[in-house]
Design an enzyme around this catalytic site. Structure first.
Site, PDB file in Angstrom:
ATOM      1  CE  LYS A 112     -19.312  30.675 -39.884  1.00  0.00           C
ATOM      2  NZ  LYS A 112     -18.589  30.074 -41.072  1.00  0.00           N
TER       3      LYS A 112
HETATM    4  C1  LIG Z   1     -18.946  30.444 -42.272  1.00  0.00           C
HETATM    5  C2  LIG Z   1     -17.950  30.295 -43.416  1.00  0.00           C
HETATM    6  C3  LIG Z   1     -18.077  30.975 -44.623  1.00  0.00           C
HETATM    7  C4  LIG Z   1     -19.225  31.494 -45.130  1.00  0.00           C
HETATM    8  O1  LIG Z   1     -19.574  32.999 -44.324  1.00  0.00           O
HETATM    9  P1  LIG Z   1     -20.961  33.494 -44.301  1.00  0.00           P
HETATM   10  O2  LIG Z   1     -20.887  34.821 -43.227  1.00  0.00           O
HETATM   11  O3  LIG Z   1     -21.842  32.412 -43.636  1.00  0.00           O
HETATM   12  O4  LIG Z   1     -21.097  33.961 -45.868  1.00  0.00           O
HETATM   13  C5  LIG Z   1     -17.004  30.871 -45.435  1.00  0.00           C
HETATM   14  N1  LIG Z   1     -15.855  30.226 -45.270  1.00  0.00           N
HETATM   15  C6  LIG Z   1     -15.713  29.429 -43.884  1.00  0.00           C
HETATM   16  C7  LIG Z   1     -14.485  28.745 -43.665  1.00  0.00           C
HETATM   17  C8  LIG Z   1     -16.684  29.749 -43.024  1.00  0.00           C
HETATM   18  O5  LIG Z   1     -16.390  29.075 -41.879  1.00  0.00           O
END
Ligand SMILES: *Cc1c(COP(=O)(O)O)cnc(C)c1O
Length: 466
Positions: A112
């Site tokens: 993120k």
């Molecule tokens: C947020 C997150 C996901 C999922 O991603 P999406 O965009 O919501 O599908 C997967 N792995 C980690 C470590 C995350 O923080």
């Protein structure tokens, strides 16, 4: 640059906006999600370009002339200078035709950061130009909060209040939020559950007078700019493999809200040499069941070893649905209303065959298989992977042919989920050097009851304190 910088809502009735308003709006006023009015085409670039250079090039046609190209390039440079790896998103080979794309070298050790480091800077740039301030409020069950906080901690025009459930998130997750020393960032421990935190945030947004007075905003995963920023690494991964003109490269994506994998779909749509998109789910397998049955059907949420994928409904899926409906907002809106009421959404065979079958593959993965995969990767390759990444690797095994090149997205650093990794391998991954003193840093947080009036009073004081 042409006019590909306008955005329309998936539900058809919200006003058409430019990039900057789309960035600040988050959700459209008709409840839909913003999509570009037209898809630009983007070509693969120089494998020797830096990640920041490629980000500026790939993002520019979506911004149009609303942000000066030099300013955009500078924001990309600053955002990706916070990553510890000079390649920002490096590939690691994991056997024949298999690679990991390490997206966890940012400040909070999860993918993120790739989006939120840039989005924080975009917010501040646009708000400075307009002479405005906003207050970002959000609820977190762990990962998103820290990445959002780190993304806005230097913003002059953004205050941020993040609610988390007291005593119900891991110590690393809590400390990543509460040890940030920045006057515009406030964390609140609510005496309640994550759902209580989310309800408080919703109630603040629904209080129109309060929302307008404090200019409330959100940076959740439906924000268009987040989806856009994630498109970049699908291009750069293919470029690093020198595969922009050879066999298409498939991507396996550990998925929750469908944001990350949607970015892969967009990369493919605008010209990246992407093959299949493999969607990995944990026990919360609404997407796997959709790929199997052509019907989306919501059930309760289960807690797993990959908590950032513990979701009931993948909200960004609405963007793909809009495309599947040939961009008919009224049809999409009716479908979403029926889905909310009946918890079921069926797609007809022709649409499924045109949009889903040629592109998407899906696989669910239990906690037992997640631990087994972490152990196997460590045994065979000497690499520690986090539980989310392990779900992606299990999906790769299940869905890809041996001669198909597949990049699995490594979405979190193993130290962020050290308990699961230690349980699987007997090895406890350590935090990277810049976070080694996390447990010594002083924490700043405010504990509040699960009470809207108390939380609103806090938000009001936090936004006027500076
Ligand atoms: C947020 C997150 C996901 C999922 O991603 P999406 O965009 O919501 O599908 C997967 N792995 C980690 C470590 C995350 O923080």
């Amino acid at each position: 640059m042409t006019s590909s910088s306008h955005y329309i809502s998936t539900r058809g009735t919200a006003p058409r906006l430019g990039f900057n308003d789309t960035l600040l709006a988050g959700l459209a006023s008709d409840g839909g999600l913003y999509m570009p009015e037209q898809w630009p085409s983007v070509t693969h670039g120089n494998p020797d370009a830096t990640f920041a250079q490629r980000a500026a090039e790939i993002i520019a046609p979506f911004v149009g002339d609303e942000i000066d190209s030099h300013a955009l390039a500078a924001m990309c440079r600053d955002a990706y200078a916070t990553f510890r790896d000079p390649h920002v998103a490096p590939l690691r080979e994991l056997g024949d035709n298999r690679w990991l794309l390490e997206l966890f070298h940012g400040p909070t050790l999860a993918f993120k950061d790739v989006a939120l480091q840039l989005v924080g800077r975009l917010f501040d740039h646009v708000l400075t130009a307009r002479g405005e301030r906003i207050t970002v409020v959000g609820a977190t069950s762990g990962d998103t909060g820290s990445a959002a906080i780190d993304g806005v901690k230097h913003c002059a025009n953004v205050s941020m209040v993040i609610l988390y459930p007291h005593g119900r998130i891991s110590e690393v997750q809590r400390r990543q939020m509460t040890t940030v020393q920045s006057a515009n960032v406030h964390t609140v421990a609510i005496d309640g559950s994550f759902d209580d935190c989310q309800d408080l945030v919703k109630a603040m947004f629904n209080d129109r007078a309060f929302r307008d007075r404090h200019r409330l905003a959100a940076v959740n995963s439906i924000n268009w700019a987040r989806v856009l920023a994630q498109v970049v690494y699908y291009f750069t991964a293919i470029e690093q493999l020198h595969a922009s003109e050879s066999a298409p490269v498939s991507f396996s994506v550990p998925t929750g809200n469908f944001g990350n994998v949607l970015s892969g779909w967009i990369a493919r749509r605008i010209g990246a040499n992407v093959g299949h998109l493999i969607v990995g789910s944990n026990a919360n397998d609404i997407l796997t069941r959709f790929f199997e049955t052509q019907t989306m059907s919501a059930t309760g949420v289960m807690a797993t070893l990959s908590p950032s994928m513990d979701i009931q409904v993948s909200s960004n899926f609405e963007r793909l649905l809009f495309e599947m409906n040939k961009r008919d907002g009224a049809a999409t809106s009716a479908q979403m209303t029926r889905f909310r009421e009946s918890k079921q959404l069926a797609v007809d065979a022709a649409t499924f065959g045109e949009w889903i079958r040629p592109v998407f593959r899906g696989q669910r993965c239990s906690d037992v298989d997640t631990l087994e995969k972490i152990a196997e990767v460590h045994r065979r390759h000497g690499v520690l992977v986090d539980p989310h990444t392990a779900v992606g690797l299990v999906a790769t095994d299940a869905c890809a042919a041996p001669d198909e090149p597949v990049v699995t997205l490594a979405t979190a650093h193993p130290a962020k989920f050290a308990d699961a990794v230690a349980q699987a391998t007997g090895v406890r991954p350590s935090l990277p050097a810049h976070m080694a003193d996390l447990f010594e840093r002083p924490e700043h947080t405010t504990q509040l009851p699960n009470d809207l009036v108390a939380v609103q009073r806090f938000v009001a004081s936090a936004t006027t304190a500076r």
